[in-house]
Scaffold this motif. Structure first.
Motif, PDB file in Angstrom:
ATOM      1  N   TYR A 104      -2.864 -19.040  -1.641  1.00  0.00           N
ATOM      2  CA  TYR A 104      -3.582 -17.864  -2.567  1.00  0.00           C
ATOM      3  C   TYR A 104      -4.372 -18.537  -3.557  1.00  0.00           C
ATOM      4  O   TYR A 104      -4.339 -19.835  -3.970  1.00  0.00           O
ATOM      5  N   SER A 129      -3.251 -15.435   1.570  1.00  0.00           N
ATOM      6  CA  SER A 129      -2.958 -15.179   3.095  1.00  0.00           C
ATOM      7  C   SER A 129      -1.877 -13.939   3.351  1.00  0.00           C
ATOM      8  O   SER A 129      -1.919 -13.367   4.592  1.00  0.00           O
ATOM      9  N   THR A 156      -2.761 -10.866   2.492  1.00  0.00           N
ATOM     10  CA  THR A 156      -3.400  -9.852   2.766  1.00  0.00           C
ATOM     11  C   THR A 156      -4.428 -10.431   3.567  1.00  0.00           C
ATOM     12  O   THR A 156      -5.435  -9.674   3.768  1.00  0.00           O
ATOM     13  N   ASP A 157      -4.305 -11.416   4.170  1.00  0.00           N
ATOM     14  CA  ASP A 157      -5.241 -11.968   4.999  1.00  0.00           C
ATOM     15  C   ASP A 157      -6.681 -12.308   4.522  1.00  0.00           C
ATOM     16  O   ASP A 157      -7.641 -12.136   4.901  1.00  0.00           O
ATOM     17  N   TRP A 158      -6.484 -12.503   3.124  1.00  0.00           N
ATOM     18  CA  TRP A 158      -7.642 -12.880   2.220  1.00  0.00           C
ATOM     19  C   TRP A 158      -8.390 -11.637   2.070  1.00  0.00           C
ATOM     20  O   TRP A 158      -9.878 -12.113   2.162  1.00  0.00           O
ATOM     21  N   GLU A 159      -8.240 -10.507   2.248  1.00  0.00           N
ATOM     22  CA  GLU A 159      -9.114  -9.223   2.395  1.00  0.00           C
ATOM     23  C   GLU A 159      -8.969  -8.658   1.268  1.00  0.00           C
ATOM     24  O   GLU A 159      -9.895  -8.061   0.830  1.00  0.00           O
ATOM     25  N   HIS A 160      -7.936  -8.371   0.490  1.00  0.00           N
ATOM     26  CA  HIS A 160      -7.807  -7.609  -0.580  1.00  0.00           C
ATOM     27  C   HIS A 160      -7.367  -8.170  -1.873  1.00  0.00           C
ATOM     28  O   HIS A 160      -6.353  -9.100  -1.991  1.00  0.00           O
ATOM     29  N   GLN A 161      -8.133  -8.070  -2.948  1.00  0.00           N
ATOM     30  CA  GLN A 161      -7.595  -8.442  -4.218  1.00  0.00           C
ATOM     31  C   GLN A 161      -6.560  -7.766  -5.032  1.00  0.00           C
ATOM     32  O   GLN A 161      -6.770  -6.503  -4.909  1.00  0.00           O
ATOM     33  N   THR A 162      -5.580  -8.393  -5.545  1.00  0.00           N
ATOM     34  CA  THR A 162      -4.479  -7.628  -6.298  1.00  0.00           C
ATOM     35  C   THR A 162      -4.488  -7.801  -7.739  1.00  0.00           C
ATOM     36  O   THR A 162      -4.424  -9.019  -8.192  1.00  0.00           O
ATOM     37  N   GLU A 217       0.762  -1.300  -0.064  1.00  0.00           N
ATOM     38  CA  GLU A 217      -0.027  -0.083   0.066  1.00  0.00           C
ATOM     39  C   GLU A 217       0.869   1.119   0.004  1.00  0.00           C
ATOM     40  O   GLU A 217       0.404   2.505  -0.490  1.00  0.00           O
ATOM     41  N   ILE A 271      -5.371 -13.294  -4.694  1.00  0.00           N
ATOM     42  CA  ILE A 271      -5.920 -12.969  -3.213  1.00  0.00           C
ATOM     43  C   ILE A 271      -5.213 -14.074  -2.333  1.00  0.00           C
ATOM     44  O   ILE A 271      -5.370 -15.190  -2.962  1.00  0.00           O
TER      45      ILE A 271
END
Length: 653
Positions: A150, A118, A120-126, A87, A116
């Motif tokens: 992932y 672990s 990002t703790d499975w919170e955000h798609q890249t 980020e 997506i």
């Protein structure tokens, strides 16, 4: 008229001396570079080798092609730099992070791809950006060292990549997973000049510029990558100029671009393969450094499923990898469950320790197998994967009990060795996918389930649907990208017209086998061998006059031969090369195996080759005419037993 520019440069202790002659040409505006000296090439300003870079998730390209003046190449226009998955710039620039590239091959389909996991703790798609050079979707992210799971989101559907390691979760689903640890550090020396340096390479489809960080003490720029072992092509963008490192080998890639060639080795680690009947297991371990002043603390890592379909002792193979940051040995034991807090210690059956000891000991980094209380070395776990591309009939399978026994022995070998090292099994056959599924059922578990099927003489490529560990091999998904490639120069209706003319001319001496209804990029005939040459000549004449680009392939023995007319871009070798590139396997780790004349095309490529002991005379005659080398092995054993012998003699067992 070609513009020729010559410079003689070498970097040495910060100075430049004229020892190497560089020769640059512009042909139609496309710069090319040739080295006319064996001397080390310096960090001279190189005109851009890549005409464009697709960065991040934006489908925009910017020209980075420079122009030449009388004495200096002009600064290239540099696109905005994509800064990975972090980020903030500060987090991205942390020396503690390692760059790792996520890739979704174009052959797997999709127009919009994200990842997506672990990390990002499975919170955000890249989102992944599409490479204008390879068509693959890629994204390089800076992540702390560790093991991550992932998934890819492809056009709104969650999918796993078959080209990467898969693991079963505690919920029974499957994710891709990878260990991110430092495998190679790229360095740009301060003395070579530059205040802003970026790296790009084929590991990311030439689609991203990766910032390199300056060292506050030395001033050198560097970036640490986590890459699978293998050979990679890279270039550096230094203050807007494309440049090459004088410390690394300089070669031309497949497209004629000059680049540095870098060999990445497997990072030192302890790779543990564990045969168990438990559904879940956790490895409790510590790495003991003999030079450390204090004792190592115990840690734990969950053991993951493997691609193997083997059932050792009625169970399965699981795996765990522990990085080896320095000297030392590994001590470990295994618990049933997902972690030590969840494990039950009510019975000794839920703890695996060596008989009469507290823990197992791995004396140094490397691969190890633990089964039935015995720990033994397993070097294959530390080596790059192998891709085996085998013909089926006469090579992998046959009609005798001896053949069936060899087929079963190969399955046992592959599932308990190569599959554990993430190797790839491909069958390259003239059969259709339906015929293969029937064969698989006929062999009643003796035939190993492959990862990829190449059928109908290289006109169709199929990817195994679902996770290999649990797949029955009955469901396959056609590779649409391969099918699109075969459309070039192919017109099925015109091919049918030419075929009908041949059948009308030769009567009962030629018969239709497939008019393209089942395989739209192939028509097939059965031809009396006495008129085979005449039939081929007539077909060639018909294709030429119709403007059709087709390849004619003959096979079989005896009085009747098979004759296939396929797209000019199809064939056993062409399909092999496509799949090899899809999985990123180098030629020296790719092996083709066959027994008949129609296997010659895939045996004569740049890959390595096995001719099994029961090879037909046509193939033996061809082999006799080949230069003797270690690339091709003619085995004593027949069928699948010959494949095992060949892999051993090639050093890939």
């Amino acid at each position: 008229m070609a513009l020729v520019f010559r410079r003689a440069l070498q970097v040495r202790a910060g100075s430049r001396r004229p020892t190497s002659l560089l020769h640059l040409r512009f042909k139609g505006g496309c710069p090319q570079l040739g080295v006319r000296s064996s001397a080390l090439v310096s960090s001279t300003h190189l005109t851009a080798q890549r005409s464009s870079l697709l960065l991040g998730a934006r489908a925009t390209t910017n020209s980075v092609q420079g122009s030449l003046s009388s004495s200096e190449s002009q600064e290239a226009e540099r696109p905005p730099v994509h800064r990975g998955g972090c980020e903030s710039g500060d987090e991205y620039l942390s020396k503690d992070h390692i760059m790792s590239t996520f890739r979704w091959p174009a052959a797997l389909g999709g127009e919009e791809v994200s990842v997506i996991g672990s990390f990002t703790d499975w919170e955000h798609q890249t989102p992944l950006g599409r490479s204008s050079e390879t068509g693959d979707f890629v994204r390089t992210m800076a992540l702390p060292p560790g093991t991550y799971e992932y998934k890819y989101l492809v056009d709104g559907v969650w999918r796993n990549s078959p080209c990467e390691a898969n693991t079963k979760t505690d919920k029974g689903t499957f994710n891709n997973h990878r260990l991110i640890s430092p495998s190679h550090t790229f360095v740009w020396n301060k003395s070579w000049g530059g205040s802003e340096v970026f790296l790009t390479g084929d590991f990311a489809g030439w689609a991203e510029l990766i910032p390199m960080l300056p060292d506050h003490e030395t001033g050198d720029f560097s970036v640490t990558m986590s890459l699978p072992p293998g050979m990679y092509s890279v270039q550096f963008l230094v203050d807007g100029q494309w440049m090459l490192s004088p410390h690394d080998q300089i070669v031309a890639d497949d497209n004629g671009h000059q680049c540095n060639k870098v060999v990445v080795k497997q990072p030192k680690a302890f790779h543990i393969l564990y045969a168990t009947g438990w559904d879940q297991a956790v490895m409790v371990y510590r790495v003991v450094d003999p030079n450390a002043k204090s004792g190592a603390s115990w840690q734990e890592v969950p053991m993951r499923s493997t691609p193997s379909r083997s059932s050792p002792a009625g169970g399965k193979w699981m795996s765990a990898t522990v990085p080896a940051p320095g000297p030392g040995h590994l001590e470990f034991w295994v618990l049933a469950g997902s972690d030590s807090s969840a494990a039950s210690f009510s019975t000794q059956d839920e703890i695996d320790r060596p008989l009469g000891g507290e823990f197992y000991v791995c004396p140094g980094p490397g691969g190890y197998k633990l089964a039935n209380g015995r720990l033994r070395p397993f070097k294959r776990a530390t080596e790059p994967p192998v891709m085996l591309v085998s013909d089926l009939d006469g090579t992998m399978v046959g009609d005798t009990p001896e053949f069936d026994s060899a087929t079963d022995a190969f399955r046992h070998y592959w599932e308990n060795n190569s599959a554990l090292a993430n190797s790839v099994l491909v069958y390259n056959t003239g059969r259709s996918v339906g015929q293969f599924v029937s064969l698989l059922a006929e062999k009643e578990g003796r035939l190993a389930v492959p990862d990829v099927l190449i059928t109908a003489v290289g006109t169709k490529v199929w990817l195994l649907e679902g996770n290999r560990e649990h797949s029955t091999g009955s469901v396959w998904r056609e590779d649409e990208m391969w099918a699109k490639r075969l459309d070039e120069g192919w017109d099925l209706e015109k091919v049918r017209v030419v075929g009908r003319s041949a059948v009308a001319s030769f009567g009962d001496q030629i018969h239709w086998l497939d008019d393209g209804s089942e395989h739209p990029h192939r028509v097939a005939f059965s031809v009396d061998n006495s008129i085979l040459g005449e039939v081929i000549a007539k077909l060639k004449q018909g294709f030429s006059s119709s403007g059709v680009k087709a390849r004619i392939i003959t096979s079989g023995t005896g009085g009747w031969r098979y004759l296939d007319c396929v797209s000019i871009r199809a064939g056993k070798l062409e399909a092999l090369e496509y799949v090899r590139t899809l999985y990123g396997v180098p030629n020296d780790r790719c092996v083709a195996a066959g027994d008949s004349g129609n296997d010659i095309l895939m045996l004569e490529g740049q890959n390595r080759a096995i001719v099994v002991g029961n090879a037909q005379p046509e193939l033996q005659d061809w082999l006799l005419m080949q230069p003797q080398s270690d690339r091709i092995i003619f085995t004593d054993a027949m069928g699948a037993a010959g494949i095992i012998e060949g892999l051993a003699r090639l050093g890939l067992y």
